[in-house]
Design an enzyme around this catalytic site. Structure first.
Site, PDB file in Angstrom:
ATOM      1  N   ASP A  23      -9.598   2.787  -6.954  1.00 15.02           N
ATOM      2  CA  ASP A  23      -8.773   3.868  -7.482  1.00 15.02           C
ATOM      3  C   ASP A  23      -8.210   3.433  -8.836  1.00 15.02           C
ATOM      4  O   ASP A  23      -8.055   2.245  -9.103  1.00 15.02           O
ATOM      5  CB  ASP A  23      -7.645   4.168  -6.488  1.00 15.02           C
ATOM      6  CG  ASP A  23      -6.706   5.235  -6.995  1.00 15.02           C
ATOM      7  OD1 ASP A  23      -7.181   6.259  -7.509  1.00 15.02           O
ATOM      8  OD2 ASP A  23      -5.474   5.030  -6.885  1.00 15.02           O
TER       9      ASP A  23
ATOM     10  N   ASP B  82      -5.207   4.991 -11.011  1.00 19.95           N
ATOM     11  CA  ASP B  82      -3.758   4.953 -11.238  1.00 19.95           C
ATOM     12  C   ASP B  82      -3.029   4.280 -10.079  1.00 19.95           C
ATOM     13  O   ASP B  82      -3.158   4.675  -8.929  1.00 19.95           O
ATOM     14  CB  ASP B  82      -3.225   6.375 -11.453  1.00 19.95           C
ATOM     15  CG  ASP B  82      -3.884   7.040 -12.665  1.00 19.95           C
ATOM     16  OD1 ASP B  82      -3.907   6.416 -13.734  1.00 19.95           O
ATOM     17  OD2 ASP B  82      -4.392   8.165 -12.515  1.00 19.95           O
TER      18      ASP B  82
HETATM   19 MG   LIG Z   1      -3.607   5.911  -7.151  1.00 16.92          MG
END
Ligand SMILES: [Mg+2]
Length: 193
Positions: free
Chosen positions: A10, A12
């Site tokens: 992932d 962010d």
């Molecule tokens: Mg995230």
């Protein structure tokens, strides 16, 4: 041909420090341990894929140009540390802001599996031998929906408020491992590929 395993990371709150609706390249900062984890994966011939929900686009907070500028800055900082993603897939949709949002859009946006399945097709990935690292419940749900071997849930980003639910998603065939951060993640994944 089952293909090769992937590490889905992932963006962010995992690879880059969480900033709500990151849209300015000047705000890009790599999380500690990100480059080390990615260099380890590259050395092991593990494909590195970044599936990222970017609802800021649906919300009108930023456009594709800003997304591309942020991605270019992330790539530059990773290249400085001698690593790179093989593939980045971004989903611009959000159920409250995308006109006509339906089943197809929901498959693309995590917790849907479509971004992971696209990587499978494009790169001949063996999903059943692959892992994901995420900070949100929806990351872990996407990993499970795509049939991955498991997910590592980190406490960076939004991790703390998602911890209990994320760990509850484990099944007999899908592991969810708790980690503090990406340094911890590397220790956990070393002997699992
Ligand atoms: Mg995230």
């Amino acid at each position: 041909m089952p293909g090769r395993p992937a590490l889905f990371l992932d963006r962010d709150g995992v690879i880059v420090v969480e900033r709500d609706y990151l849209s300015d390249p000047a705000d890009v900062a790599l999380e500690k341990g990100a480059a080390e984890l990615m260099r380890w994966a590259r050395d092991g011939d593990i494909a590195m894929v970044c599936p990222t929900n970017q609802s800021g686009i649906a919300r009108g907070r930023f456009g594709l140009k800003a997304l591309e500028a942020v991605e270019a800055e992330i790539a530059r900082q990773l290249a400085d540390r001698d690593t790179a993603f093989d593939l980045v897939v971004a989903c611009p949709f959000h159920p409250d802001f995308t006109p006509g949002y339906g089943e197809e859009e929901a498959r693309w946006r995590k917790p849907g599996p479509a971004m992971l399945e696209l990587a499978e097709k494009m790169m001949e990935i063996d999903l059943a031998a692959s892992w994901l690292v995420g900070d949100k419940t929806s990351d872990v749900e996407a990993a499970r929906a795509a049939g991955l071997r498991g997910a590592v849930h980190v406490l960076t980003g939004h991790g703390k408020s998602h911890r209990d639910k994320a760990l509850s998603l484990a099944t007999e065939t899908f592991d969810v491992l708790p980690a503090d951060d990406l340094r911890d993640t590397l220790k956990l994944l070393r002997d699992r590929f």
